[in-house]
Design an enzyme around this catalytic site. Structure first.
Site, PDB file in Angstrom:
ATOM      1  CB  CYS A  87      -0.980  -0.037   1.166  1.00  9.88           C
ATOM      2  SG  CYS A  87      -2.337   1.149   1.008  1.00  9.88           S
ATOM      3  CG  HIS A 115      -3.478  -3.638   3.170  1.00 12.83           C
ATOM      4  ND1 HIS A 115      -2.586  -3.158   4.105  1.00 12.83           N
ATOM      5  CD2 HIS A 115      -4.008  -2.540   2.561  1.00 12.83           C
ATOM      6  CE1 HIS A 115      -2.573  -1.841   4.074  1.00 12.83           C
ATOM      7  NE2 HIS A 115      -3.431  -1.443   3.152  1.00 12.83           N
ATOM      8  CD  GLU A 130      -1.206  -6.320   5.548  1.00 12.05           C
ATOM      9  OE1 GLU A 130      -1.429  -5.129   5.854  1.00 12.05           O
ATOM     10  OE2 GLU A 130      -0.781  -6.668   4.434  1.00 12.05           O
TER      11      GLU A 130
END
Length: 267
Positions: A125, A228, A230
């Protein structure tokens, strides 16, 4: 038998500012990382190390600190966070509220040290945007205000439930890693890439509005994604994080080259 110590992954710390009238430790500034990101690195075989910076350091001291920290890690991960100041890429307005100039300075120094030292870099990001700036590119300060026909790339209320499609560049690193040409990803960014940096190539675009969503360096191993990974673990409808993280960790053992063609407009 070779060195079996896990690859040391330096994660640049993000700031959670304290709130002056909040109770308890909520008044205090905290530097750290989202637990899901730390977990993801550890689960894929890496050793996550948080790289934090003192707020009292000036630019020269931050650069020295970054160079020293880079000596103790094998790869750099630049995580998400607040907007980057437009001063680094010739933006039309001064830094806005919420911009963390000390973090900007520190991460640009970390990134330069990692790239010139031939260490793999993954930008998530904000980290993707930072990579583009380091190579002389520019950003839209506010996508919906500055880019015609842009969809909303962030939704504060929905956060990681806000998703859109991406198209992966044929023959690119992501295309090879995922063995597919498209997928869906999280989206939580207000800024985005305008002019692609010299020495970077496109790796993915938003399916809905064509915004550049991932980049890769032409030399060495440096990749940035606007989404993202994660936050996508365990969500079958989204691109899984494992292929990207495995490629990143796998690059630690591969020979890397210095980055080239960077127009250092941010210095």
């Amino acid at each position: 038998m070779g060195n079996e110590f896990p690859p040391r992954i330096g994660i640049s710390a993000r700031l959670r500012p304290g709130v002056a009238d909040a109770p308890g430790n909520a008044r205090k500034d905290l530097l750290g990382a989202e637990r899901s990101l730390v977990d993801l690195i550890a689960e894929r075989g890496g050793l996550p190390l948080i790289l934090a910076h003192p707020s009292s350091f000036d630019r020269a001291a931050l650069r020295r600190l970054a160079q020293q920290l880079l000596q103790g890690i094998d790869a750099l991960l630049l995580q998400g966070g607040g907007d980057l100041s437009p001063q680094w890429y010739g933006g039309a307005t001064p830094a806005t509220a919420g911009v963390d100039l000390a973090r900007d300075e520190f991460e640009l120094a970390l990134l330069e040290a990692a790239l010139t030292g031939g260490k793999p870099v993954l930008g998530i990001c904000r980290g993707c945007q930072l990579l583009n700036i380091a190579y002389g590119g520019s950003l839209f300060q506010n996508l919906q205000a500055e880019r015609a026909h842009s969809i909303a790339h962030s939704d504060r209320g929905r956060y990681d439930d806000h998703v859109h499609g991406v198209r992966l560049a044929p023959g690119g690193l992501l295309h090879a890693s995922y063995a597919r040409s498209e997928g869906r990803v999280t989206s939580a960014h207000r800024q985005g890439i305008a002019l692609l940096g010299n020495g970077l190539v496109a790796e993915a675009w938003c399916s809905e509005d064509g915004l550049l969503e991932a980049v890769r360096s032409e030399g060495g191993w440096a990749v940035g994604v606007q989404w993202h990974p994660e936050l996508q673990a365990g969500k079958p409808a989204l691109l899984p994080p494992a292929p990207l993280l495995d490629a990143f960790l796998g690059a630690v053992a591969a020979p890397q080259r210095d980055f080239r063609n960077r127009a250092a407009t941010w210095q």
